[in-house]
Design an enzyme around this catalytic site. Structure first.
Site: not given
Ligand code: F6P
Length: 357
Positions: A111, A136, A179
């Site tokens: 990520g 996310d 998140g």
């Protein structure tokens, strides 16, 4: 013989194995033979030389398997230049492992934080190709990351289950969705699950407006209200604090997460009975959904294609349905956040969803 290093870094998600399978199957099919070194627990394996030569068969039967066969860990980018407790220079150590194994390329699945380090390694002269993973969906330069749709399914299921019990009991329910910095997962699961109120990090809420939305539903004869709340949802007052002040406030807070604070405030203002559900890491678990199996396979095959062309220094992504490559230098350090004025927010407001703003 082509020699490839593979690693999965950061929080795991669905379809990591499917993506690695896509890379390796493509290389085997196109070249006949290739050496694949798998690093254990992300960058840790590269730093401390923890790796193993992976056989072709290890990539069979993993398309549907959750987690990562390599293991993962978080290695914060800000500490990469800081020597470890034994004085080891981590960046130099990673370069040494790479050169010792005479790798042609490192394939890194990760990520945002992972991409900063991937870019650093690319700037240090290593051949790197990356794949965007995260529930996310906040990686800049791609419309979609793998893991996201699977997590949307799980968070939506959680809201669906709450719906039936909410209807029986006539309460206010908060479902806290993962998140911290961005709200894509909460937004999509909230809309898909028919949440009445969605609170996102990108749209600070006014608690009075949240309470008003609940009262309006009660006056309209609705017996319950469901809120989909991102872990990083923030009130207007808190958003006005400096980063330091906010951190201090969080340290002093008696609440384990935002939902608990929100529940207390809503109770004060509406007098309603409130229940909180936190699906937590279930959202990252289990088998990838078909969409994620497809997109990760496509990403993996595209990454192998870049390697075969010796076209390094890119993240594979997808824009408007087309597989693309984005320079790592453009991806690193940016977040793909929700624009409060974007069309999906307007459409959600049109169907009556409150964002508390
Ligand atoms: O980045 C993925 C994510 O699942 C976030 O949505 C969440 O806030 C965070 O990771 C949780 O991290 P950890 O697994 O380290 O608790």
């Amino acid at each position: 013989m082509l020699r490839i290093g593979l690693l999965t870094s950061g929080g795991d998600c669905q379809a990591l194995n499917a993506a690695m399978r896509g890379v390796v199957k493509t290389l085997y099919n196109r070249l006949g033979d290739v050496e694949i070194y798998g690093f254990e627990e992300g960058y840790k394996g590269l730093i401390y030389g923890k790796y193993r030569l992976l056989a072709n068969w290890e990539f069979s039967g993993i398309l549907t398997k959750g987690g990562t066969i390599l293991g993962s860990s978080r290695q914060p980018f800000k500490l990469m230049r800081v020597p470890d407790e034994n004085g080891l220079d981590k960046v130099e150590a990673m370069k040494q492992t790479y050169h010792k194994l005479c790798l042609d390329c490192l394939v890194i699945l990760g990520g945002n934080g992972t991409h900063k380090t991937a870019n650093l390694l690319s700037e240090e002269g290593l051949n790197v190709v990356t794949l965007p993973k995260t529930i996310d969906n906040d990686i800049w330069g791609t419309d979609m990351t793998f893991g996201f749709q699977s997590a949307v399914n799980i968070a939506t299921d959680a809201i669906d289950c709450i719906h039936t019990t909410a209807a029986s009991h006539g309460r206010v329910f908060i479902v806290e969705v993962m998140g911290h910095k961005v709200g894509w997962l909460t937004l999509h699961a909230g809309i898909a699950g028919g949440a009445d109120i969605i609170l996102l990090p990108e749209i600070p809420y006014d608690i009075k407006k949240v309470a008003d939305a609940i009262d309006r539903r009660e006056k309209a004869g609705k017996r319950f209200t469901i809120l989909a709340v991102a872990e990083g949802a923030i009130s207007k007052e808190d958003a006005a604090l400096s980063k330091k002040e906010f951190k201090e406030k969080q340290k002093r807070s008696k609440y384990p997460s935002i939902s608990y604070e929100l529940a207390d405030r809503i109770k004060e203002l509406t007098g309603q009975e409130i229940r909180i559900t936190v699906p937590g890491h279930t959202q990252r678990g289990g088998s990838p959904c078909p969409y994620d199996r497809v997109i990760s396979t496509r990403f993996g095959a595209a990454a192998a294609d870049l390697i075969l062309k010796k076209d390094y220094g890119y993240m594979v992504g997808i824009i408007n349905g087309e597989i693309t490559k984005v320079p790592l230098s453009e991806v690193a350090g940016k977040l793909k956040m929700i624009d409060p004025d974007c069309s999906i927010i307007k459409e959600a407001k049109n169907v009556g969803i409150s964002f508390g703003d």
